[in-house]
Design an enzyme around this catalytic site. Structure first.
Site, PDB file in Angstrom:
ATOM      1  N   HIS A 235     -22.827  20.728   0.930  1.00 23.29           N
ATOM      2  CA  HIS A 235     -24.289  20.044   0.961  1.00 23.29           C
ATOM      3  C   HIS A 235     -24.105  18.642   1.956  1.00 23.29           C
ATOM      4  O   HIS A 235     -23.073  17.854   1.686  1.00 23.29           O
ATOM      5  CB  HIS A 235     -24.511  19.338  -0.324  1.00 23.29           C
ATOM      6  CG  HIS A 235     -25.950  19.004  -0.617  1.00 23.29           C
ATOM      7  ND1 HIS A 235     -26.917  18.767   0.654  1.00 23.29           N
ATOM      8  CD2 HIS A 235     -26.710  18.363  -1.408  1.00 23.29           C
ATOM      9  CE1 HIS A 235     -28.014  18.362   0.059  1.00 23.29           C
ATOM     10  NE2 HIS A 235     -27.909  18.176  -1.141  1.00 23.29           N
ATOM     11  N   TYR A 240     -27.175  12.153   1.342  1.00 23.68           N
ATOM     12  CA  TYR A 240     -25.931  12.154   0.318  1.00 23.68           C
ATOM     13  C   TYR A 240     -24.652  12.037   1.425  1.00 23.68           C
ATOM     14  O   TYR A 240     -24.795  11.771   2.549  1.00 23.68           O
ATOM     15  CB  TYR A 240     -25.963  13.605  -0.676  1.00 23.68           C
ATOM     16  CG  TYR A 240     -27.086  13.891  -1.348  1.00 23.68           C
ATOM     17  CD1 TYR A 240     -27.405  12.525  -2.298  1.00 23.68           C
ATOM     18  CD2 TYR A 240     -27.881  14.951  -1.242  1.00 23.68           C
ATOM     19  CE1 TYR A 240     -28.496  12.699  -3.024  1.00 23.68           C
ATOM     20  CE2 TYR A 240     -29.049  14.925  -2.254  1.00 23.68           C
ATOM     21  CZ  TYR A 240     -29.156  13.800  -3.000  1.00 23.68           C
ATOM     22  OH  TYR A 240     -30.491  13.920  -3.820  1.00 23.68           O
ATOM     23  N   ARG A 388     -39.551  24.894  -5.391  1.00 22.46           N
ATOM     24  CA  ARG A 388     -40.521  24.732  -6.401  1.00 22.46           C
ATOM     25  C   ARG A 388     -41.398  26.128  -6.841  1.00 22.46           C
ATOM     26  O   ARG A 388     -41.971  26.138  -7.634  1.00 22.46           O
ATOM     27  CB  ARG A 388     -41.421  23.517  -5.998  1.00 22.46           C
ATOM     28  CG  ARG A 388     -40.715  22.310  -5.935  1.00 22.46           C
ATOM     29  CD  ARG A 388     -41.573  21.083  -5.419  1.00 22.46           C
ATOM     30  NE  ARG A 388     -40.697  20.038  -4.903  1.00 22.46           N
ATOM     31  CZ  ARG A 388     -41.251  18.730  -4.591  1.00 22.46           C
ATOM     32  NH1 ARG A 388     -42.568  18.568  -4.725  1.00 22.46           N
ATOM     33  NH2 ARG A 388     -40.473  17.877  -4.132  1.00 22.46           N
TER      34      ARG A 388
END
Length: 421
Positions: A235, A240, A388
């Site tokens: 990631h 992040y 989603r």
């Protein structure tokens, strides 16, 4: 870089800070892991629904298999990693088994499990998953085995939340001792680098701590391999830790990890090296990256943008990354994102055209089969990821198949559902 020591002996974790419930154990019966054979992976192409329709002889790209290294997936739909905030001490649970399992049963070609912290302080919330301890492998292996038994493939996203760590989970009230507000880390620290008022002021990582973090990615990759994962995804996106290092918005260091693009990318490149060394060479590595900080509306601001992303894509391809998963944003509260269907596709398209030899995934409001098929036909990406959409419809792939006149394989136990149209 040498591989890290395998800390499992005869399948038992030799290194863990957690105590098992040995006093409450029960017999384990082999019948409990019996699975009905799936001769064809759910979601695989079987033929057209209506062979009389024009173009029915053509197999849509979305339902053609895709192979990278020794990983072959039945279709081009990936379930993108999504945080579930449903772990305790980083452990996967029966919820994860049911959630991930439902995607496998319903035809996803590849499922990438949620952002999974390589260090305890790398979790976004106290409810996030982790892979920093050997004991966390057991349930993960159970999930992997279930997915494989359904005929699907699975990967896991290895992550460190950086300055966005130790935040409140959306639907669990964790007690104060469960947070680590004094140990939220980033390439650079200080109040001016607090993401927003809901986040903690980060402190700057030392060189020694950076190396510990790199080693933690390698150890987590080895644990993922022990769990029989088909791939791992590093990631490097969404604000992040790795994205923090890449962007001059959040990286103000003056040592070898800051300044030039090469220096800001150093952490990512070293993580790729150690993950590659600790994950089977025949299996692919994915990297997720934000193509832009999405602050183009702020004049004169040095940020992360597509030109740098294209250069990074070349470097990571040469370093051993097989697939680049292209997203955007997440690194600053000042971002401006116009989230419409396919809004991130242009980033993927640019990288695919300029960096040959690197498979590309696009993600972000891919809402139906027609849109997904057009993306592939126009060679804007090699794969599409949905998030989603599969939460709304766990059988998203099977519904998309129907919309493209594709008869897709059902799980044997679910086959009678086809008669409902």
């Amino acid at each position: 870089m040498p591989s890290l020591k395998n800390t499992f002996v005869n399948g038992i974790a030799e290194s863990s800070v957690f105590e098992p419930l040995t006093t409450k154990s029960r017999p384990i019966y082999p019948q409990e892991t019996f699975y009905v054979d799936q001769p064809t992976a759910p979601g695989a192409y079987l033929g057209p629904i209506d062979a009389s329709l024009p173009g029915s002889e053509k197999v849509p790209l979305l339902f053609q298999p895709f192979t990278v290294k020794d990983l072959t997936i039945a279709n081009r739909v990936i379930v993108a990693p999504m945080c579930m905030y449903s772990s305790k001490d980083g452990f996967f649970t029966n919820f994860h088994l049911a959630s991930i399992g439902s995607f496998a049963i319903n035809g996803a070609g590849l499922i990438i499990q949620e952002a999974t912290a390589v260090q305890a302080n790398g979790r976004i919330t106290p409810g996030c998953a982790g892979l920093w301890d050997d004991a966390q492998v057991y349930k993960l292996k159970e999930i992997v085995d279930f997915v494989h038994a359904q005929g699907s493939k699975i990967g896991i996203q290895l992550a460190h939340a950086g300055r966005k760590a130790s935040t409140k989970a959306p639907y669990t009230n964790h007690s104060e001792p469960e947070f680590w507000r004094d140990n939220v880390v980033a390439p650079s620290g200080g109040a001016h680098l607090q993401w927003d008022h809901n986040h903690v002021v980060p402190r700057e990582l030392s060189i020694e701590e950076i190396q510990e973090t790199i080693d933690a990615f390698g150890a987590a990759a080895a644990r993922a391999a022990h769990a029989s994962m088909d791939t791992v995804e590093i990631h490097g996106a969404h604000g992040y830790l790795m994205h923090n290092f890449l962007s001059p918005l959040t990286n103000h260091r003056t040592d070898k990890y800051g300044g030039s693009l090469e220096n800001r990318a150093r952490l990512m490149m070293e993580v790729i090296q150690t993950v590659r060394a600790n994950f089977p060479a025949e299996k692919p590595i994915f990297l997720r990256i934000s193509a832009s900080d999405c602050v183009e509306h702020l004049e004169g601001l040095l940020s992360w943008e597509i030109e740098q992303t294209v250069q990074i894509a070349r470097w990571v391809r040469d370093a051993g990354v097989d697939v680049l998963h292209v997203t955007s944003g997440g690194n600053t509260a000042q971002q401006k994102i116009n989230a419409v269907p396919g809004y991130q596709v242009p980033f993927a398209e640019r990288i695919k055209k300029e960096v040959p030899g690197l498979a590309v995934v696009t993600v972000g409001m891919v809402v139906d089969g027609k849109q997904a098929e057009e993306i592939l036909e126009e060679e804007k990406a090699d794969l599409v990821a949905v998030a989603r959409g599969v939460l709304n419809q766990p059988n998203f792939v099977l519904n998309v198949a129907k919309s493209l006149n594709v008869k897709a394989a059902f799980s044997q136990q679910y086959g009678r559902g086809r008669t409902l149209g």
